[in-house]
Design a protein around this motif. Structure first.
Motif, PDB file in Angstrom:
ATOM      1  N   THR A  32       0.839  -1.201   0.000  1.00  0.00           N
ATOM      2  CA  THR A  32       0.000   0.000   0.000  1.00  0.00           C
ATOM      3  C   THR A  32       0.875   1.253   0.000  1.00  0.00           C
ATOM      4  N   PRO A  33       0.319   2.378  -0.494  1.00  0.00           N
ATOM      5  CA  PRO A  33       1.124   3.599  -0.531  1.00  0.00           C
ATOM      6  C   PRO A  33       1.559   4.030   0.863  1.00  0.00           C
ATOM      7  N   TYR A  34       2.741   4.597   0.928  1.00  0.00           N
ATOM      8  CA  TYR A  34       3.306   5.067   2.192  1.00  0.00           C
ATOM      9  C   TYR A  34       2.438   6.180   2.786  1.00  0.00           C
ATOM     10  N   SER A  35       1.855   6.978   1.882  1.00  0.00           N
ATOM     11  CA  SER A  35       1.101   8.157   2.341  1.00  0.00           C
ATOM     12  C   SER A  35      -0.329   7.820   2.767  1.00  0.00           C
ATOM     13  N   MET A  36      -0.698   6.548   2.758  1.00  0.00           N
ATOM     14  CA  MET A  36      -2.092   6.185   3.033  1.00  0.00           C
ATOM     15  C   MET A  36      -2.414   6.375   4.527  1.00  0.00           C
TER      16      MET A  36
END
Ligand SMILES: Nc1ncnc2c1ncn2[C@@H]1O[C@H](COP(=O)(O)OP(=O)(O)OP(=O)(O)O)[C@@H](O)[C@H]1O
Ligand SMILES: [Mg+2]
Length: 335
Positions: free
Chosen positions: A101-105
Motif C-alpha cells: 500500500t502507498p506510504y502516504s495512506m
C-alpha cells in the motif's frame, strides 16, 4: 493451512504473487460493470480499451487513482474476478493476503482498502508499504543496519524511503508519475503544437519514443489529434526530444521530493545514502534515461533495479517468505 498470497493493487497494474508460482498475474487495473445488475462485464486490458467509449448502461472505470482506491465496489469486483480467474479463492478456501500500500495512506484509507480485499474474497489482509516492498524486491539488504534509499516511480505515485534494520526511517510520496507525465505531454503538445491528443496517445508516445535525458534519442512518432485552433483533424510528427522537454519538470519535482527525506534521517544514514546512492524501481523507472535524469537532479549514484516494474510484487513475495524482513509488524487480522 491458509493460502498466503501477495497483492499489489496499483494505479495502472494489479499484480498477484503466490508461493508456488511467483508472479501469476499482471493485469491493468480496470473493470467494466453493468450499471443495473452491478455485474462485471470486462476486466483488465479489455476493460481498459472500453474507457470513455461505453454506452450509458455500462460503467468502465479504473478504480485506483493516484495509488488510492477511489471506487471501492468496482475494486472489490475486479480483485474478486482476478482471484476467481486464478483459482485463488473459493467458499471454503479464502486466501490470506499481504498487500502493498502507498506510504502516504492514512488509517481510514487502510481500513477501506482492507475491507475491499476482504469483500473480494480474502480471509485476512495485512499491509506493507509498497516502497519498502520495492526495496526488498530490488534485492536491497533491508534488514541490515546500513541505510539504503529507494525511489519507486509508478503510474500514479512516486514514493521514496530511507530504510534500515527492517523499517522505514523516512519516506516521501508525491502524486507525480506516469499519468502526470502523460498530462504534461498533452499540455506540451497543445501549447507548442496546437495539437490536442488523448491520454492514451500521450502514453503511447511516452512508451514508444519517450526519453528522460537529452543525451538519448529515440526518433519520432506520427500522431493523430485535433487542431486546437481550427478544431479539424491534424497529423503531426512528434520527436523524442519534445517528450523529454515536456516531462522534465515532473522529473525535477519527483527528485526534489525524494531528496527532501534526507532532512529527516541521521547523519550516519545520510552518509550511507550518499555513498551507496538510490535504487530506482517502478514501471516508469524503465523509461530510457530515467536513471540519468534522477542522477542529474539529485547528484546521487542511481542504480536501476532488475525488472523494475515487478520489484514491489517480488518484494511482497520475499516478505511473505521471510516475514522478519518487515520486523514483527505483520499482523494478520483474521475475520
Ligand atoms: N517500457 C516502458 N516505458 C515507459 N513507461 C512504462 C514502460 N513500462 C511501464 N511503463 C509505465 O509505468 C507505469 C506503471 O508502473 P507501475 O506498474 O509501477 O505502476 P502502478 O504500480 O500500477 O502504479 P502506482 O504504484 O503509482 O499506484 C505506467 O505509467 C506505464 O506507462
Ligand atoms: Mg506500484
Amino acid at each position: 493451512m491458509p493460502r498466503y498470497i501477495g497483492l499489489d493493487l496499483g494505479t495502472t497494474y494489479t499484480r498477484i504473487w503466490t508461493p508456488d508460482e511467483g508472479v501469476i498475474l499482471r493485469c491493468p487495473s480496470a473493470a467494466a460493470i453493468d450499471g443495473q445488475t452491478r455485474k462485471l462485464v470486462a476486466l483488465g486490458a479489455e476493460a481498459r480499451k472500453m474507457l470513455g467509449k461505453t454506452p450509458q448502461d455500462i460503467l468502465a472505470s479504473r478504480p485506483v487513482r493516484e495509488g488510492m482506491v477511489s471506487e471501492f465496489d468496482v475494486a472489490a469486483s475486479m480483485v474478486h474476478a482476478m482471484f476467481l480467474n486464478k483459482r485463488l479463492c473459493s467458499t471454503f478456501n479464502r486466501p490470506v493476503v499481504l498487500m502493498a500500500t502507498p506510504y502516504s495512506m492514512d488509517q481510514v484509507q487502510q481500513f477501506g482498502l482492507e475491507n475491499t480485499v476482504i469483500e473480494a474474497g480474502a480471509r485476512a489482509v495485512a499491509q506493507v508499504p509498497a516502497v519498502f516492498a520495492a526495496a526488498a524486491g530490488a534485492g536491497l539488504h533491508v534488514a541490515s543496519p546500513r541505510g539504503c534509499m529507494v525511489l519507486n516511480i509508478g503510474g500514479g505515485l512516486s514514493e521514496s524511503a530511507a530504510i534500515s534494520l527492517g523499517g522505514i526511517l523516512a519516506g516521501r510520496s508525491i502524486k507525480v508519475a506516469g499519468e502526470r507525465f502523460d498530462a504534461a505531454i498533452m499540455n506540451y503538445l497543445k501549447q507548442k503544437r496546437n495539437l490536442v491528443v488523448g491520454a492514451s496517445t500521450a502514453e503511447e508516445l511516452r512508451v514508444r519514443v519517450g526519453v528522460c535525458d537529452n543525451s538519448l534519442d529515440r526518433g519520432s512518432m506520427t500522431v493523430y489529434g485535433r487542431n486546437a485552433r481550427t478544431g479539424l483533424a491534424s497529423r503531426q510528427e512528434v520527436f523524442s526530444s519534445e517528450i523529454c522537454e515536456a516531462i522534465t519538470p515532473a522529473i525535477v519535482a519527483i527528485s526534489r521530493n525524494a531528496m527532501s527525506l534526507l532532512e529527516d534521517v541521521s547523519p550516519m544514514i545520510a552518509s550511507d545514502i550518499h555513498r551507496y546512492g538510490i535504487m530506482l524501481t517502478g514501471g516508469c523507472a524503465a523509461m530510457p534515461g530515467m536513471d540519468l535524469a534522477i542522477h542529474r537532479e539529485t547528484g546521487l549514484r542511481v542504480t536501476l533495479a532488475d525488472r523494475p516494474r515487478d520489484c514491489v510484487i517480488y518484494g511482497v513475495g520475499r516478505i511473505l517468505k521471510t516475514p522478519e524482513l518487515w520486523g514483527t509488524r505483520l499482523d494478520y487480522r483474521i475475520k
